[in-house]
Design a protein around this motif. Structure first.
Motif, PDB file in Angstrom:
ATOM      1  N   UNK A   1      23.434  41.700  20.609  1.00 48.82           N
ATOM      2  CA  UNK A   1      23.479  40.908  21.848  1.00 48.82           C
ATOM      3  C   UNK A   1      24.354  41.630  22.852  1.00 48.82           C
ATOM      4  N   UNK A   2      23.843  41.970  24.039  1.00 45.63           N
ATOM      5  CA  UNK A   2      24.655  42.700  25.017  1.00 45.63           C
ATOM      6  C   UNK A   2      25.839  41.887  25.475  1.00 45.63           C
ATOM      7  N   UNK A   3      26.945  42.597  25.712  1.00 43.17           N
ATOM      8  CA  UNK A   3      28.169  41.929  26.164  1.00 43.17           C
ATOM      9  C   UNK A   3      27.988  41.382  27.575  1.00 43.17           C
ATOM     10  N   UNK A   4      28.567  40.234  27.805  1.00 42.15           N
ATOM     11  CA  UNK A   4      28.507  39.644  29.148  1.00 42.15           C
ATOM     12  C   UNK A   4      29.411  40.409  30.100  1.00 42.15           C
ATOM     13  N   UNK A   5      28.940  40.630  31.322  1.00 43.88           N
ATOM     14  CA  UNK A   5      29.752  41.316  32.316  1.00 43.88           C
ATOM     15  C   UNK A   5      30.846  40.414  32.856  1.00 43.88           C
ATOM     16  N   UNK A   6      31.916  41.017  33.324  1.00 40.99           N
ATOM     17  CA  UNK A   6      33.017  40.257  33.903  1.00 40.99           C
ATOM     18  C   UNK A   6      32.631  39.788  35.298  1.00 40.99           C
ATOM     19  N   UNK A   7      32.771  38.511  35.565  1.00 44.75           N
ATOM     20  CA  UNK A   7      32.485  37.982  36.899  1.00 44.75           C
ATOM     21  C   UNK A   7      33.642  38.353  37.810  1.00 44.75           C
ATOM     22  N   UNK A   8      33.330  38.937  38.948  1.00 46.64           N
ATOM     23  CA  UNK A   8      34.385  39.436  39.823  1.00 46.64           C
ATOM     24  C   UNK A   8      34.135  39.048  41.271  1.00 46.64           C
ATOM     25  N   UNK A   9      35.186  39.221  42.086  1.00 44.23           N
ATOM     26  CA  UNK A   9      35.119  39.003  43.522  1.00 44.23           C
ATOM     27  C   UNK A   9      35.993  40.029  44.208  1.00 44.23           C
ATOM     28  N   UNK A  10      36.325  39.776  45.479  1.00 43.08           N
ATOM     29  CA  UNK A  10      37.184  40.741  46.159  1.00 43.08           C
ATOM     30  C   UNK A  10      38.232  40.043  47.008  1.00 43.08           C
ATOM     31  N   UNK A  11      39.291  40.807  47.306  1.00 48.03           N
ATOM     32  CA  UNK A  11      40.463  40.280  47.993  1.00 48.03           C
ATOM     33  C   UNK A  11      40.777  41.146  49.191  1.00 48.03           C
ATOM     34  N   UNK A  12      40.843  40.511  50.358  1.00 45.58           N
ATOM     35  CA  UNK A  12      41.174  41.206  51.596  1.00 45.58           C
ATOM     36  C   UNK A  12      42.661  40.997  51.885  1.00 45.58           C
ATOM     37  N   UNK A  13      43.449  42.071  51.848  1.00 41.18           N
ATOM     38  CA  UNK A  13      44.895  41.986  52.082  1.00 41.18           C
ATOM     39  C   UNK A  13      45.208  42.640  53.414  1.00 41.18           C
ATOM     40  N   UNK A  14      45.692  41.821  54.356  1.00 40.33           N
ATOM     41  CA  UNK A  14      45.945  42.311  55.707  1.00 40.33           C
ATOM     42  C   UNK A  14      47.374  41.936  56.109  1.00 40.33           C
ATOM     43  N   UNK A  15      48.334  42.595  55.485  1.00 47.94           N
ATOM     44  CA  UNK A  15      49.757  42.310  55.714  1.00 47.94           C
ATOM     45  C   UNK A  15      50.400  43.428  56.523  1.00 47.94           C
ATOM     46  N   UNK A  16      51.307  43.053  57.408  1.00 49.17           N
ATOM     47  CA  UNK A  16      52.138  44.012  58.133  1.00 49.17           C
ATOM     48  C   UNK A  16      53.498  44.089  57.480  1.00 49.17           C
ATOM     49  N   UNK A  17      54.174  45.269  57.548  1.00 51.81           N
ATOM     50  CA  UNK A  17      53.748  46.493  58.229  1.00 51.81           C
ATOM     51  C   UNK A  17      52.626  47.198  57.468  1.00 51.81           C
ATOM     52  N   UNK A  18      51.873  48.044  58.184  1.00 49.94           N
ATOM     53  CA  UNK A  18      50.887  48.875  57.516  1.00 49.94           C
ATOM     54  C   UNK A  18      51.572  49.766  56.490  1.00 49.94           C
TER      55      UNK A  18
END
Length: 295
Positions: free
Chosen positions: A3-20
């Motif tokens: 039985x194939x392994x289930x993939x990890x469910x993922x998303x993404x994170x936008x980090x927009x902090x100052x200072x650059x």
């Protein structure tokens, strides 16, 4: 038969902090510097620390979901600066979040808030978060609601999930995601995914099309769902990914949905003060809103 392994469910994170160029650490691992869009994070809560020399570091909780992009934005305080010089209880969100300290009653296991080591909201809550626009998200058993700075429940915990208030509205989940105001009245939804309001528009995910569009504060669909991934509006424009290909598919649109910077970048951050960080051919650099590289 294997039985194939289930993939990890993922998303993404936008980090927009100052200072650059502030350092980003997620769950104890380095993830480059600000601004950055971190992809392929597992769904759930992540501890994010942002630090820079000469500034006071912050540690935040980012909740990543498969259909709702998470965003962390703000500005680090310079070391030695303080908003707590006076003894009066703070009123603004930043002060409430930084000075109203969550504590746990070890006897009951419940949570409350302290200010200057004095209990200001008793430990009667199953789980708590920081304040946003004067309200804090809470969990009562498996349901979410909101309290004000006195601890009064202003929106009953009836939702299966919830996000903080932004520009007067919060995203909460029944079977799917909806927008509510500070009285609990519904603005828009249900949607398969949603993102906080920013500059008057909020991203919404059409599960049928599997694409993102934007609603306005009347709850109307202002920009049709036609983008694979989106950020939020900053400086009047928004970074969007046009399709699922890995490279050269990020660009920018205005509030009418018109393309203002072509889809030619591998990754793209939010504009701030007329500049944004973009990635092309493996390198990050900044551009102006006319798509000219900052020298």
């Amino acid at each position: 038969m294997a039985i194939p392994a289930l993939g990890v469910i993922s998303g993404y994170l936008n980090i927009n902090y100052k200072p650059f160029d502030a350092a980003i650490t997620i769950d104890g691992k380095d993830y480059g510097t600000t601004p950055n869009i971190v992809e392929n994070l597992s769904v759930g809560d992540h501890s994010v620390t942002i630090s820079a020399p000469g500034y006071t570091p912050v540690t935040l909780t980012a909740t990543v979901s498969e259909s709702t992009p998470a965003t962390l934005s703000g500005t680090l305080l310079k070391s030695g600066s303080s908003d707590s010089a006076t003894g009066a209880a703070p009123l603004d969100d930043v002060a409430l979040t930084s000075q109203y300290k969550v504590f746990q009653d070890k006897t009951t296991g419940f949570y409350g808030y302290k200010y200057n080591d004095e209990v200001v909201i008793p430990a009667t809550l199953y789980e708590t978060w920081g304040f946003s626009e004067g309200l804090a998200r809470i969990r009562d058993r498996q349901k979410y609601g909101f309290i004000d700075k006195t601890g009064k429940v202003v929106i009953e915990p009836i939702y299966s999930d919830a996000r903080d208030f932004h520009e007067g509205y919060a995203i909460v989940k029944e079977n799917r995601w909806i927008f509510i105001d500070k009285t609990g009245a519904r603005l828009s939804g249900p949607w398969s995914g949603a993102k906080d309001f920013s500059e008057g528009l909020a991203a919404v995910y059409d599960g049928g099309k599997e694409l993102w569009g934007f609603i306005d504060k009347s709850g109307n669909l202002k920009i049709p769902a036609e983008f694979y991934k989106v950020s939020s509006f900053h400086d009047g424009v928004c970074a969007v990914k046009y399709n699922s290909y890995a490279y050269a598919t990020w660009g920018y649109i205005d509030k009418e949905g018109e393309i203002v910077i072509p889809f030619e970048y591998d990754n793209a951050g939010d504009f701030e003060n007329g500049k944004a960080s973009v990635k092309q051919n493996g390198s990050w650099f900044q551009i102006y809103k006319n798509n000219v590289k900052v020298q």
